[in-house]
Design a protein around this motif. Structure first.
Motif, PDB file in Angstrom:
ATOM      1  N   MET B 257     -16.543   3.929 -10.919  1.00  0.00           N
ATOM      2  CA  MET B 257     -15.979   4.864  -9.933  1.00  0.00           C
ATOM      3  C   MET B 257     -14.748   4.228  -9.295  1.00  0.00           C
ATOM      4  N   ALA B 258     -13.763   5.058  -8.942  1.00  0.00           N
ATOM      5  CA  ALA B 258     -12.580   4.571  -8.234  1.00  0.00           C
ATOM      6  C   ALA B 258     -12.319   5.432  -7.005  1.00  0.00           C
ATOM      7  N   ARG B 259     -11.924   4.768  -5.940  1.00  0.00           N
ATOM      8  CA  ARG B 259     -11.487   5.451  -4.727  1.00  0.00           C
ATOM      9  C   ARG B 259     -10.276   4.714  -4.156  1.00  0.00           C
ATOM     10  N   THR B 260      -9.561   5.406  -3.289  1.00  0.00           N
ATOM     11  CA  THR B 260      -8.413   4.818  -2.610  1.00  0.00           C
ATOM     12  C   THR B 260      -8.668   4.866  -1.116  1.00  0.00           C
ATOM     13  N   VAL B 261      -8.556   3.716  -0.482  1.00  0.00           N
ATOM     14  CA  VAL B 261      -8.853   3.588   0.950  1.00  0.00           C
ATOM     15  C   VAL B 261      -7.552   3.314   1.680  1.00  0.00           C
ATOM     16  N   HIS B 262      -7.224   4.139   2.667  1.00  0.00           N
ATOM     17  CA  HIS B 262      -6.015   3.880   3.452  1.00  0.00           C
ATOM     18  C   HIS B 262      -6.400   3.439   4.865  1.00  0.00           C
ATOM     19  N   LEU B 263      -5.791   2.360   5.321  1.00  0.00           N
ATOM     20  CA  LEU B 263      -6.041   1.853   6.670  1.00  0.00           C
ATOM     21  C   LEU B 263      -4.994   2.437   7.610  1.00  0.00           C
ATOM     22  N   GLY B 264      -5.451   3.287   8.514  1.00  0.00           N
ATOM     23  CA  GLY B 264      -4.524   3.978   9.409  1.00  0.00           C
ATOM     24  C   GLY B 264      -4.128   5.315   8.805  1.00  0.00           C
ATOM     25  N   PRO B 265      -3.385   6.115   9.583  1.00  0.00           N
ATOM     26  CA  PRO B 265      -2.978   7.442   9.095  1.00  0.00           C
ATOM     27  C   PRO B 265      -2.157   7.305   7.811  1.00  0.00           C
ATOM     28  N   PRO B 266      -2.527   8.022   6.755  1.00  0.00           N
ATOM     29  CA  PRO B 266      -1.823   7.873   5.478  1.00  0.00           C
ATOM     30  C   PRO B 266      -0.460   8.540   5.496  1.00  0.00           C
ATOM     31  N   PRO B 267       0.480   8.038   4.719  1.00  0.00           N
ATOM     32  CA  PRO B 267       1.760   8.747   4.562  1.00  0.00           C
ATOM     33  C   PRO B 267       1.497  10.141   3.979  1.00  0.00           C
ATOM     34  N   GLN B 268       2.341  11.096   4.353  1.00  0.00           N
ATOM     35  CA  GLN B 268       2.154  12.469   3.879  1.00  0.00           C
ATOM     36  C   GLN B 268       2.100  12.539   2.353  1.00  0.00           C
ATOM     37  N   ARG B 269       2.979  11.756   1.721  1.00  0.00           N
ATOM     38  CA  ARG B 269       3.048  11.744   0.256  1.00  0.00           C
ATOM     39  C   ARG B 269       1.692  11.401  -0.363  1.00  0.00           C
ATOM     40  N   ALA B 271      -1.322  11.616   1.159  1.00  0.00           N
ATOM     41  CA  ALA B 271      -2.310  12.656   1.502  1.00  0.00           C
ATOM     42  C   ALA B 271      -2.120  13.892   0.620  1.00  0.00           C
ATOM     43  N   ASP B 272      -0.865  14.262   0.395  1.00  0.00           N
ATOM     44  CA  ASP B 272      -0.588  15.435  -0.442  1.00  0.00           C
ATOM     45  C   ASP B 272      -1.009  15.181  -1.889  1.00  0.00           C
ATOM     46  N   THR B 273      -0.664  14.000  -2.402  1.00  0.00           N
ATOM     47  CA  THR B 273      -1.013  13.686  -3.791  1.00  0.00           C
ATOM     48  C   THR B 273      -2.529  13.643  -3.959  1.00  0.00           C
ATOM     49  N   ALA B 274      -3.223  13.115  -2.954  1.00  0.00           N
ATOM     50  CA  ALA B 274      -4.687  13.058  -3.035  1.00  0.00           C
ATOM     51  C   ALA B 274      -5.267  14.457  -3.236  1.00  0.00           C
ATOM     52  N   LYS B 275      -4.729  15.421  -2.511  1.00  0.00           N
ATOM     53  CA  LYS B 275      -5.253  16.796  -2.647  1.00  0.00           C
ATOM     54  C   LYS B 275      -5.036  17.325  -4.067  1.00  0.00           C
ATOM     55  N   VAL B 276      -3.853  17.032  -4.614  1.00  0.00           N
ATOM     56  CA  VAL B 276      -3.569  17.497  -5.977  1.00  0.00           C
ATOM     57  C   VAL B 276      -4.499  16.795  -6.969  1.00  0.00           C
ATOM     58  N   VAL B 277      -4.686  15.501  -6.797  1.00  0.00           N
ATOM     59  CA  VAL B 277      -5.546  14.749  -7.713  1.00  0.00           C
ATOM     60  C   VAL B 277      -6.975  15.296  -7.680  1.00  0.00           C
ATOM     61  N   VAL B 278      -7.471  15.578  -6.490  1.00  0.00           N
ATOM     62  CA  VAL B 278      -8.845  16.084  -6.378  1.00  0.00           C
ATOM     63  C   VAL B 278      -8.941  17.482  -6.992  1.00  0.00           C
ATOM     64  N   ILE B 362      -2.599   6.092  -6.505  1.00  0.00           N
ATOM     65  CA  ILE B 362      -3.873   6.629  -6.020  1.00  0.00           C
ATOM     66  C   ILE B 362      -4.838   6.806  -7.183  1.00  0.00           C
ATOM     67  N   GLU B 363      -6.090   6.484  -6.935  1.00  0.00           N
ATOM     68  CA  GLU B 363      -7.147   6.739  -7.915  1.00  0.00           C
ATOM     69  C   GLU B 363      -8.351   7.348  -7.196  1.00  0.00           C
ATOM     70  N   GLU B 384     -12.386  12.238  -2.339  1.00  0.00           N
ATOM     71  CA  GLU B 384     -11.237  12.462  -1.445  1.00  0.00           C
ATOM     72  C   GLU B 384     -10.570  11.131  -1.155  1.00  0.00           C
ATOM     73  N   LEU B 385      -9.370  11.186  -0.590  1.00  0.00           N
ATOM     74  CA  LEU B 385      -8.727   9.977  -0.082  1.00  0.00           C
ATOM     75  C   LEU B 385      -9.566   9.478   1.095  1.00  0.00           C
ATOM     76  N   THR B 386      -9.919   8.204   1.066  1.00  0.00           N
ATOM     77  CA  THR B 386     -10.751   7.658   2.129  1.00  0.00           C
ATOM     78  C   THR B 386      -9.836   7.059   3.188  1.00  0.00           C
ATOM     79  N   VAL B 387      -9.895   7.614   4.372  1.00  0.00           N
ATOM     80  CA  VAL B 387      -9.005   7.138   5.443  1.00  0.00           C
ATOM     81  C   VAL B 387      -9.826   6.465   6.512  1.00  0.00           C
TER      82      VAL B 387
END
Lengths: 389, 389
Positions: B257-269, B271-278, B362-363, B384-387
């Motif tokens: 399994m792969a996930r992407t963890v962002h520390l702090g508010p993610p850049p819009q780019r 967050a947007d790409t995460a939605k498309v990937v999902v 992102i993965e 989802e993108l893990t924030v």
């Protein structure tokens, strides 16, 4: 970068000298440890074919790998961008095209298609299909096995490499303490191994550890009759021995160590054999001086065990340094009869004279460096059968 | 033994049927996952050459390996003792003799020297020298690449195998929870990875985990531009993303399994790409039904990302099952254009549509099983993108 540019330059110079001596114009380096040694490249991408090309007339090698890994080459090597080349992803695990077809095209594009080319014919990640693809695509080249040419250059370490080996030694000392602490009756093997991994990787406040080329080996009970079994989730049992063979890895440099832990009073046979093994191990290390040979080191061990009526046919050690799965040995010198490799200062070995018998066994090992003053042990962990009463 | 004798019998029968269809009398199986599939053999001995020989006219295969590992074959397989053969230790890493010379001698001793022999020409541990040794020693045999014949038999799992895959899924769910919990600003990467290893191996009170074929992959910060970087002892930093690609392994069966963890508010780019990937990931899984093809699954993903102006040239997934280092993929079907493998129930895949751009990536992945009702996810971890704010 872990090493200075001058260190990489010296490594490449030594490799090119060895190539000239052996009559090679070009080397196709596919062993990931050799790729790292020559360029600094580090990434878990070696499950797909990749290569570093070293030409005797070129200052800088060429890295060729999967497209998505090229960014890792830019980040971990000092190679100029033109020397990092990614191949298209459809070459991955494809019946009709192979990454080595791409490598052959590159060799042709450089005008090297009639070169004398050295292949790492017995490297773990250089498959028959990879070799056949190169040979079919470059019919005018002269191919020969380079006989682990880069591995043999790696056998004598720089002081910077020795510094990393020493840190790796601290990691394995810590991990072995953890193992001995955690192995106890009723404890699940997997729970002990979880903590061993933790110690290997967490390291010290000053530095952490990398993945090791071999997972913790943990033959227990009757499993100690053979060296390469791993753990289960069954519990350790009182009255049984467990062999722990693990390593510390610091930036890929490995220091391995093996011990045998007995829960409860050990059988006389095991205690007696442990004394012989330790006496033989000490004799081997005493014989490890510059100018001596690998076979002389083994002979010193053999003389001791023969006096006690023990016989062992397998090698008692091997050269160590950078390690990638599946092995932390360098695949060059072995401590065994017939190996006339002459010892030099800053060669490093893992002396592991394991005894495996019918239903039981024992391993007590010592990683060491050859110095002008003789063998210098990397590890501090006591060389004895470890008994937990 | 993890599986019943009837399961091994069925596996061997299917392999022999495939051999007959392809015109092979004899298969030299060197991929450790295939060796385990056919015999149950499990040990970290694959750093030296070893093989399982499968002859179409023989009930039982033959295991040939290093002498000191033969005891492990007796312990982990149901093979009769006469079918377990150890080669002398001086064949290990020796310039003048190779274990495949020994294997060739055995083939000759069985009268198979004129057979049609299938080789695993692109297996990780079948080197050019191994293949050349067999071909030189058996000049009257007819050799061909078997094109991962056993791997292709493995692609459809039994219910017993699926049960282990489900346990592996629990392990990776636990390990990912640990990863997300531990990744935080100022924490050293090695300290997080120590706990990830711990979770993978400690498992649950009911069962523990095995070593995984790939170590935890942990590109962080700018490293997320490429998938196969590992950790260092530097700290995680606020404002940065970390990609975690890990697996659980239960008796060698892998659920990655792969996930992407962002520390702090993610850049819009991001967050947007995460939605498309999902969205694309869901479309791919919706398309994974029996009778569909690997390329149709990828096309469903591709249609989604194209709508959002994203392009990706590399494959988005691969078949999973037993895994040995260096790869937990089965090296057979890939989710990509041109792969017309028809999906069947109990095929298992890791759909991992990673996006790697200049300086970021992102993965978010999903391991799944094909069922009559469509794709069944192995894991429960949110897609989802893990924030972490």
């Amino acid at each position: 970068m872990t090493f200075q540019p001058a260190e990489f330059a010296a490594r490449r110079r030594r490799v090119k000298e060895a190539m000239s001596k052996a009559g090679f114009d070009l080397l196709v380096v596919c062993d990931p440890a050799n790729m790292e040694y020559l360029t600094g490249y580090r990434g878990w991408s070696f499950y797909v074919p990749q290569a570093v090309l070293v030409h005797v007339d070129e200052d800088e090698p060429v890295w060729i790998g999967r497209g998505q890994d090229a960014a890792a080459a830019h980040m971990t090597t000092g190679l100029t961008p033109a020397h990092i080349i990614g191949y298209p992803d459809d070459h991955v695990q494809n019946r009709t095209k192979h990454p080595m077809n791409f490598v052959a095209d590159h060799i042709r594009s450089r005008g090297w298609e009639r070169a004398s080319i050295g292949l790492e014919a017995d490297a773990h990640y250089f498959s028959l299909r990879a070799g056949d693809a190169l040979r079919a695509d470059l019919p005018n080249a002269r191919f020969r096995d380079c006989d682990h040419l880069v591995n043999w250059v790696r056998i004598v370490k720089s002081d910077a490499e020795i510094a990393l080996m020493r840190e790796a030694a601290k990691l394995v000392d810590l991990a072995m303490e953890t193992a001995v602490d955690r192995i106890a009756p009723g404890v699940r093997q997997c729970d002990a191994v979880a903590d061993i991994y933790g110690a290997q990787v967490r390291g010290t406040p000053a530095f952490g550890g990398d993945y090791t080329a071999i997972c913790p080996l943990l033959p227990t009970g009757e499993g100690t009759a053979t060296p390469h079994l791993t753990w289960s989730d069954a519990p350790f049992r009182n009255g049984e021995a467990t062999i722990v063979e693990i390593a510390g890895s610091r930036k890929g440099y490995h220091c391995p160590m093996a011990r045998t832990v007995h829960l409860g009073p050990p059988p006389q046979r095991l205690a007696d054999t442990a004394k012989v093994v330790v006496e033989g191990l000490h004799a081997a290390l005493d014989a490890a001086r510059p100018g001596s040979t690998c076979e002389a080191v083994e002979a010193a061990w053999r003389a001791v065990i023969a006096r006690h009526g023990i016989r062992k046919d397998s090698r008692i050690g091997y050269s160590i340094g950078i390690g990638y799965p599946p092995d932390w040995g360098e695949q060059t010198a072995s401590l065994r009869p017939g190996d006339r490799t002459v010892l030099e200062p800053n060669m490093c070995f893992h002396c592991i004279p394991g005894i495996w018998q019918d239903g039981w066994g024992i391993e007590i090992s010592a990683p060491f460096r050859v110095t002008d003053a003789g063998a210098e042990r990397f590890c501090a962990f006591p060389e004895e059968l470890t008994v937990k009463p």
